[in-house]
Design a protein around this motif. Structure first.
Motif, mmCIF file in Angstrom:
data_model
loop_
_atom_site.group_PDB
_atom_site.id
_atom_site.type_symbol
_atom_site.label_atom_id
_atom_site.label_comp_id
_atom_site.label_asym_id
_atom_site.label_seq_id
_atom_site.Cartn_x
_atom_site.Cartn_y
_atom_site.Cartn_z
ATOM 1 N N ALA A 240 0.829 -1.209 0.000
ATOM 2 C CA ALA A 240 0.000 0.000 0.000
ATOM 3 C C ALA A 240 0.863 1.258 0.000
ATOM 4 C CB ALA A 240 -0.927 -0.014 1.213
ATOM 5 N N ASP A 241 1.932 1.254 0.788
ATOM 6 C CA ASP A 241 2.814 2.426 0.817
ATOM 7 C C ASP A 241 3.544 2.610 -0.519
ATOM 8 O OD1 ASP A 241 2.108 2.985 3.427
ATOM 9 O OD2 ASP A 241 3.695 1.714 4.258
ATOM 10 N N MET A 242 3.942 1.520 -1.131
ATOM 11 C CA MET A 242 4.588 1.618 -2.434
ATOM 12 C C MET A 242 3.604 2.141 -3.494
ATOM 13 S SD MET A 242 7.790 0.833 -2.326
ATOM 14 C CE MET A 242 8.132 0.478 -4.040
ATOM 15 N N ASP A 243 2.376 1.704 -3.405
ATOM 16 C CA ASP A 243 1.370 2.180 -4.352
ATOM 17 C C ASP A 243 1.131 3.681 -4.183
ATOM 18 O OD1 ASP A 243 -0.862 1.355 -6.317
ATOM 19 O OD2 ASP A 243 -1.962 2.469 -4.782
ATOM 20 N N THR A 244 1.108 4.150 -2.934
ATOM 21 C CA THR A 244 0.961 5.591 -2.701
ATOM 22 C C THR A 244 2.153 6.364 -3.254
ATOM 23 O OG1 THR A 244 -0.297 5.143 -0.692
ATOM 24 C CG2 THR A 244 0.624 7.343 -0.927
ATOM 25 N N LEU A 245 3.341 5.828 -3.042
ATOM 26 C CA LEU A 245 4.544 6.496 -3.538
ATOM 27 C C LEU A 245 4.557 6.582 -5.070
ATOM 28 C CD1 LEU A 245 7.409 7.660 -3.011
ATOM 29 C CD2 LEU A 245 8.260 5.299 -3.120
ATOM 30 N N ILE A 246 4.116 5.509 -5.712
ATOM 31 C CA ILE A 246 4.184 5.472 -7.182
ATOM 32 C C ILE A 246 3.064 6.277 -7.817
ATOM 33 C CG2 ILE A 246 4.062 3.947 -9.190
ATOM 34 C CD1 ILE A 246 5.325 1.778 -7.382
ATOM 35 N N ASN A 247 1.843 5.990 -7.388
ATOM 36 C CA ASN A 247 0.676 6.543 -8.079
ATOM 37 C C ASN A 247 0.264 7.926 -7.613
ATOM 38 O OD1 ASN A 247 0.398 4.167 -9.615
ATOM 39 N ND2 ASN A 247 -0.777 3.190 -7.982
ATOM 40 N N LYS A 248 0.838 8.419 -6.531
ATOM 41 C CA LYS A 248 0.487 9.765 -6.068
ATOM 42 C C LYS A 248 1.696 10.688 -6.051
ATOM 43 C CE LYS A 248 -3.578 8.488 -3.343
ATOM 44 N NZ LYS A 248 -4.222 8.537 -2.010
ATOM 45 N N THR A 249 2.723 10.297 -5.281
ATOM 46 C CA THR A 249 3.875 11.197 -5.143
ATOM 47 C C THR A 249 4.659 11.313 -6.447
ATOM 48 O OG1 THR A 249 4.015 10.489 -2.829
ATOM 49 C CG2 THR A 249 5.884 11.689 -3.736
ATOM 50 N N ILE A 250 5.060 10.172 -6.987
ATOM 51 C CA ILE A 250 5.843 10.203 -8.233
ATOM 52 C C ILE A 250 4.983 10.691 -9.399
ATOM 53 C CG2 ILE A 250 7.105 8.771 -9.886
ATOM 54 C CD1 ILE A 250 8.085 7.081 -7.603
#
Length: 370
Positions: A240-250
């Protein structure tokens, strides 16, 4: 008789005629007693009417005129009062029916933003014209770059960072996908181990001779299934944290990259336009206009570049912090899972060895007796 006529001519009031005895008798004889008085009555009435007319008519006329003027004034005043009253009622009714000028109160939690005045048609046409020229120049620049005929601006500092960002995004997507696959497979493994442990426990109860062996395996499978659930939860949190990092932050940073690329294309388009105008020896006004447009696009490009550089630095710091914590948590969950399973297996094997080392008191096999 003659005396009476003379008095009538003088205009005096005629006295009452008293016929003489001879005349009275003559009238009675002829039956004309009533006809003798008739010729004298009309003059008396006429004279009396003539006497009253000069005095009564002016008074009656004046009285009639006064009454008429008084009635007309009363009718006029009444009509004016009725008209003013009707006009006031109509005015009040119109004010009541008129829509209020002030806007309606907005619902709670919302704000009414007043609309801007309409843009004149000339300004709209000017904006459309500028947009059309910019779109044409940008399209021309993109085609010339793809065909290898035009030059482009390359930032030597941002280009490596953007390439690393794109590569990291692809690798993070791959890691996230693999972690989701591992979580799914571990969930299935935990379910299978739990069912297998229940089967071993049932066999342990139904098989006294193998009660210890089935019991050891049942406990091991159940423990691994329980520890596996904790590991799956840790992997899901990491995913979930990786998904947030990829799809929102990046992804938010990549939007800034797209804006930077658009500003770069516009900058190159106006730069090429200014170079072409200077080569063709255009008029001074056209050259100055091209230089002003180029300077405006240059400022926009520089601002977009600076914003992107700051955004990349913030992304790098945030990425390091997030991945540092999450990777340590994932490693700790994996180590805890394996360590707890290993310790339990060693303990169970030690207990099983002690139990199985005790001499058996069971009856010998039939092969031994034969």
């Amino acid at each position: 008789m003659m005396k009476e006529e003379e008095e009538d001519q003088d205009g005096g009031t005629p006295p009452t005629c008293v016929p003489e005895d001879g005349d009275r008798e003559l009238g009675q004889e002829n039956g004309l007693d009533g006809q003798e008085n008739k010729p004298h009555d009309p003059p008396e009435v006429k004279v009396q009417a003539g006497e009253k007319k000069p005095h009564d008519l002016p008074e009656v006329k004046v009285q009639a005129e006064q009454n008429k003027s008084h009635d007309l004034s009363e009718v006029k005043v009444q009509a004016e009062e009725d008209m003013s009253h009707d006009l006031s009622e109509v005015k009040v009714q119109a004010e009541e029916n008129e829509d209020p000028v002030s806007p309606l109160e907005p619902p709670e939690g919302s704000v009414v933003v007043p609309g801007n005045q309409r843009m004149p048609a000339s300004q709209k046409l000017e904006r459309v014209r500028k947009w059309s020229l910019t779109a044409f120049k940008c399209t021309k620049q993109i085609l010339s770059e793809r065909l290898g005929r035009g030059s482009r601006t390359v930032d030597l500092d941002l280009k490596p960072q953007l390439e690393i960002l794109q590569d990291d995004k692809q690798r993070y997507d791959q890691v996230t996908s693999l972690a989701q696959t591992l979580s799914t497979q571990l969930s299935q493994l935990n379910t299978t181990q739990r069912i297998l442990g229940d089967a071993f426990a049932d066999l342990s109860n139904k098989t006294p001779s193998l009660h210890v062996e089935f019991g050891l395996n049942a406990d091991a499978q159940r423990l691994q299934s329980k520890r596996g659930e904790s590991l799956v939860a840790a992997i899901n949190s990491f995913t979930a944290d990786m998904d947030t990092l990829i799809n929102k932050t990046i992804e938010d940073t990549l939007l800034n990259v797209k804006q930077y690329e658009t500003a770069r294309i516009e900058y190159d388009a106006y730069r090429c336009d200014m170079e072409e105008a200077s080569r063709n020896a255009s008029t001074q006004s056209k050259l100055e206009q091209a230089e002003r447009s180029f300077q405006a696009q240059r400022g926009k490009y520089s601002k977009t570049r600076d914003d992107l550089a700051v955004k990349l630095k913030l992304l790098e710091e945030n990425k390091v912090k997030v991945l540092h914590n999450k990777l340590l948590l994932l490693h700790g969950a994996m180590a805890s899972y394996n360590t707890s399973c290993h310790q339990h297996l060693e303990t169970s094997m030690t207990q099983a060895g002690q139990t199985l080392a005790v001499p058996s008191t069971e009856a010998p096999s039939w092969l031994e007796n034969s």
